[in-house]
Design an enzyme around this catalytic site. Structure first.
Site, mmCIF file in Angstrom:
data_model
loop_
_atom_site.group_PDB
_atom_site.id
_atom_site.type_symbol
_atom_site.label_atom_id
_atom_site.label_comp_id
_atom_site.label_asym_id
_atom_site.label_seq_id
_atom_site.Cartn_x
_atom_site.Cartn_y
_atom_site.Cartn_z
ATOM 1 N N GLN A 30 -16.226 12.426 59.677
ATOM 2 C CA GLN A 30 -15.730 13.754 60.034
ATOM 3 C C GLN A 30 -16.065 14.100 61.481
ATOM 4 O O GLN A 30 -15.248 14.674 62.196
ATOM 5 C CB GLN A 30 -16.314 14.807 59.095
ATOM 6 C CG GLN A 30 -15.663 14.807 57.720
ATOM 7 C CD GLN A 30 -15.808 16.143 57.032
ATOM 8 O OE1 GLN A 30 -16.618 16.975 57.433
ATOM 9 N NE2 GLN A 30 -15.025 16.367 55.997
ATOM 10 N N TYR A 32 -16.410 12.005 63.898
ATOM 11 C CA TYR A 32 -15.515 11.201 64.739
ATOM 12 C C TYR A 32 -14.132 11.846 64.799
ATOM 13 O O TYR A 32 -13.571 12.049 65.873
ATOM 14 C CB TYR A 32 -15.409 9.781 64.179
ATOM 15 C CG TYR A 32 -14.406 8.925 64.917
ATOM 16 C CD1 TYR A 32 -14.702 8.398 66.175
ATOM 17 C CD2 TYR A 32 -13.159 8.649 64.366
ATOM 18 C CE1 TYR A 32 -13.786 7.624 66.863
ATOM 19 C CE2 TYR A 32 -12.239 7.882 65.042
ATOM 20 C CZ TYR A 32 -12.553 7.363 66.283
ATOM 21 O OH TYR A 32 -11.631 6.602 66.959
ATOM 22 N N ILE A 74 -1.790 5.565 60.036
ATOM 23 C CA ILE A 74 -1.072 6.697 59.451
ATOM 24 C C ILE A 74 -1.219 7.894 60.378
ATOM 25 O O ILE A 74 -2.323 8.217 60.820
ATOM 26 C CB ILE A 74 -1.629 7.054 58.056
ATOM 27 C CG1 ILE A 74 -1.578 5.840 57.127
ATOM 28 C CG2 ILE A 74 -0.831 8.207 57.441
ATOM 29 C CD1 ILE A 74 -2.176 6.094 55.753
ATOM 30 N N LYS A 111 -6.390 9.425 50.270
ATOM 31 C CA LYS A 111 -6.606 8.599 51.462
ATOM 32 C C LYS A 111 -8.012 8.019 51.372
ATOM 33 O O LYS A 111 -9.005 8.703 51.603
ATOM 34 C CB LYS A 111 -6.446 9.418 52.740
ATOM 35 C CG LYS A 111 -6.547 8.575 54.008
ATOM 36 C CD LYS A 111 -6.363 9.435 55.246
ATOM 37 C CE LYS A 111 -6.415 8.568 56.499
ATOM 38 N NZ LYS A 111 -7.726 7.891 56.654
ATOM 39 N N LYS A 270 -5.629 16.099 56.590
ATOM 40 C CA LYS A 270 -7.063 16.381 56.572
ATOM 41 C C LYS A 270 -7.235 17.855 56.914
ATOM 42 O O LYS A 270 -6.545 18.370 57.791
ATOM 43 C CB LYS A 270 -7.808 15.516 57.596
ATOM 44 C CG LYS A 270 -7.799 14.034 57.291
ATOM 45 C CD LYS A 270 -8.661 13.301 58.307
ATOM 46 C CE LYS A 270 -8.833 11.841 57.955
ATOM 47 N NZ LYS A 270 -9.774 11.170 58.872
ATOM 48 N N CYS A 358 -11.535 18.541 95.140
ATOM 49 C CA CYS A 358 -11.766 17.539 94.099
ATOM 50 C C CYS A 358 -13.270 17.313 93.919
ATOM 51 O O CYS A 358 -13.986 17.090 94.906
ATOM 52 C CB CYS A 358 -11.083 16.230 94.485
ATOM 53 S SG CYS A 358 -11.453 14.858 93.361
ATOM 54 N N CYS A 374 -5.606 16.116 92.276
ATOM 55 C CA CYS A 374 -6.100 15.487 93.498
ATOM 56 C C CYS A 374 -5.074 14.446 93.921
ATOM 57 O O CYS A 374 -4.796 13.501 93.167
ATOM 58 C CB CYS A 374 -7.458 14.834 93.257
ATOM 59 S SG CYS A 374 -8.037 13.858 94.673
#
Length: 614
Positions: A30, A32, A74, A111, A270, A358, A374
């Protein structure tokens, strides 16, 4: 995560993904999905991670074999709104083939959160990169059974462990089920508890076609979406991280097709309902490979969906300015997809600080639409480093040339990929790498040259504007790689999918990379040549678009036969399954291949028969 630049975040996501797929997760699934990957998606939506199938970790042998058929990922949705948009795409495709919208049928399955694999009846493969994977048939030799004692050879599925069993017998030894699942696959001998889990049929291979399902008309899905999701999530005693929805109608699936990463007729849902109101501590500008400046929003540490969030993306400075996203702002935050922090909207606007220069090269920034940019493309350190790292990332047949390595090379006056390929072990040692690391880096450079890659991937690695993998492949379907630098605007604009504006950008891009391309190309990369569309259209032989397997000793080189077959529109595989059309046999053929062909109804022909048909 608040200390990570865009490049560092991408690198962390790659490391976390590889660790996860190797069975040694360093963060939860989760975290991740809904923190790190979502943050990367917000900061860098064109990152390679979102365009290609996630590869498994390096715990498996580097020797890869061609999968019997491609195993795509998927597409994911994190809200009903995204599912609704997917349904609209289904309906649009249905209208294109005159399918009554009320006749669209949907299937929903759990899943699974296991190890993906493909079982062709004789071998089991990991998913790998979706085209090539590792042979892990040993897991069946160790006694692993198929779910519900089903037969072998049912295609794609996952190796999983029952939740109830893991909690009772294994949780004290393994932090995550994936750690245990990985132990079943590794080459080393199984320990006692792994062997027992197999004997107890707690560890199993589940073919996707054997999963319990909900099915019904699309109207029912719309009316009972929450109820259906809740029902499907508890259908199995295995770790589940979502619900997979897919169209059932065969003609609709054919119409929708697939892209490089996933089937368009399929999507995984999800859900994340956690939200928080968070104060903004700072907004930091970061420079991307193309020169775009991304505002990174530093937040008060906030616990959300089981993780402490300290950073999110502001997307672009046009949006920051419009929303009043400045120091002291209060934002509503969620974790998109349960992983990546996402600012939903600004509750309390504050004055914003728009940078003038920058942060990498200190040159003045310019506005391009909503993006601060930039334009010091040739001398900005962040852009140069990003472009070099991008080359190796896109090439994807090497390891070791991430941001940290490239930054070290840059600090020692390396400014181009061609300079990197000119280095030797002594040069790297002088730069400050250890002797073993230097040797490994040189080996990886050699590997990147010798290990075959598609010519369109090689071209895309040079990072031309608007020339991602898809456009590079499109270009090379019309013109050979060696000819593209001589093309004029009209010739490029006439290619299907391009237009005059894109043609102008491509012409300028090719001019800008020509010298570097020639320097690198001279190293003799092993490039797989894209078949020209005009050549494909002239192929009318009997085996065009058929799937075949070569076996036995041939009169011609097996590799040459495979390459020739691919060049004339034949799909070449390495093992027999129900998806194969023909088995081409030479001398000294193993009886197992013949028996497998008979079992799956594959037509057997001799080398002579094959040559006569093409």
């Amino acid at each position: 995560m608040d200390e990570l630049s865009d490049e560092e975040l991408a690198q962390f996501c790659q490391i976390a993904n590889l660790a996860y797929r190797a069975g040694k997760p360093i963060i939860s699934d989760q975290d991740y999905d809904f923190i790190y990957l979502d943050a990367l998606k917000n900061r860098d939506p064109d990152n390679l991670l979102f365009k290609f199938i996630e590869t498994e970790g390096q715990s498996f042998s580097e020797e890869k074999v061609l999968l019997p058929e491609a195993m795509l990922s998927i597409d994911k949705a994190y809200s009903w709104d995204e599912i609704s948009k997917w349904i609209k795409r289904l309906e649009k495709s249905a209208m294109q083939i005159s399918l009554d919208l009320s006749a669209i049928q949907i299937k929903a399955t759990p899943k699974l959160d296991g190890f993906s694999g493909f079982d062709d009846g004789s071998r089991l493969y990991t998913r790998g990169d979706g085209k090539k994977g590792s042979d892990i048939s040993r897991v069946f030799e160790r006694g692993l059974c198929v779910f519900n004692d089903a037969e072998r050879g049912l295609g794609a599925g996952e190796i999983v462990i029952k939740k109830s069993y893991f909690k009772k017998y294994l949780a004290h030894s393994f932090e995550y089920p994936r750690n245990f699942q990985a132990s079943l696959i590794k080459e080393k001998a199984l320990d006692e508890q792994a062997q027992k889990a197999i004997i107890d049929k707690a560890a199993l291979f589940i073919p996707f076609i054997k999963l319990p399902t909900w099915s019904g008309l699309v109207a029912e899905l719309v009316a009972k979406f929450d109820q259906i999701v809740a029902q499907v999530l508890v259908m199995v005693d295995f770790d589940v991280d979502g619900v997979v929805f897919e169209a059932i109608n065969t003609d609709l699936k054919t119409q929708m097709g697939a892209n490089r990463k996933f089937h368009r007729w399929q999507i995984a849902f999800k859900e994340n309902k956690d939200k928080a109101h968070v104060k903004v501590l700072n907004v930091i500008p970061q420079v991307g490979r193309s020169g775009k400046i991304t505002p990174v929003v530093e937040l008060e540490p906030t616990l959300l969906s089981g993780a402490t969030i300290m950073r999110a993306t502001g997307h672009n400075y046009g949006l920051v300015k419009e929303q009043g996203l400045g120091v002291g702002s209060v934002v509503e935050l969620t974790r998109s997809g349960l992983v990546i922090p996402k600012i939903i909207f600004v509750l309390k606007p504050m004055p914003v600080d728009i940078p003038d220069n920058c942060p990498s090269c200190d040159k003045p920034l310019v506005w391009k639409s909503d993006f601060l940019t930039c334009i010091n493309h040739k001398n900005c350190p962040a852009q140069i480093i990003g472009k070099m790292a991008y080359f190796f990332k896109i090439l994807a047949n090497n390891d070791g040339f991430g941001i940290a390595t490239i930054e070290k090379l840059y600090a020692h006056d390396i400014r181009s990929v061609s300079q990197i390929y000119a280095l030797n072990i002594e040069d790297l040692v002088t730069i400050g790498f250890g002797e073993k690391t230097s040797m490994n880096l040189i080996n990886q450079l050699n590997r990147s040259v010798s290990e075959q890659v598609e010519d369109w991937r090689f071209l895309a690695a040079f990072g031309m504007h608007r020339m991602g993998l898809g456009n590079c492949e499109n270009l090379l379907k019309s013109h050979h790689l060696n000819d593209i630098f001589d093309l004029n605007l009209k010739e490029i604009a006439n290619i299907d999918g391009f237009a005059e504006l894109t043609g102008q950008i491509i012409v300028q891009g090719l001019i800008s990379i020509a010298d570097e391309f020639n320097h690198i190309y001279q190293y003799g990369f092993n490039l797989e040549t894209t078949i020209l569309t005009k050549d494909l259209q002239t192929l009318t032989h009997e085996l065009f678009d058929k799937k075949i397997v070569f076996t036995g000793k041939m009169n011609h080189s097996r590799d040459d036969m495979k390459k020739h077959a691919k060049s004339i529109g034949i799909k070449v595989s390495t093992s027999i399954s129900a998806k194969i059309d023909y088995l081409v046999i030479g001398d000294k053929v193993g009886q197992k291949k013949i028996k497998d062909a008979e079992k799956f109804g594959v037509v057997v022909m001799t080398e002579t028969d094959y040559l006569s048909k093409i």
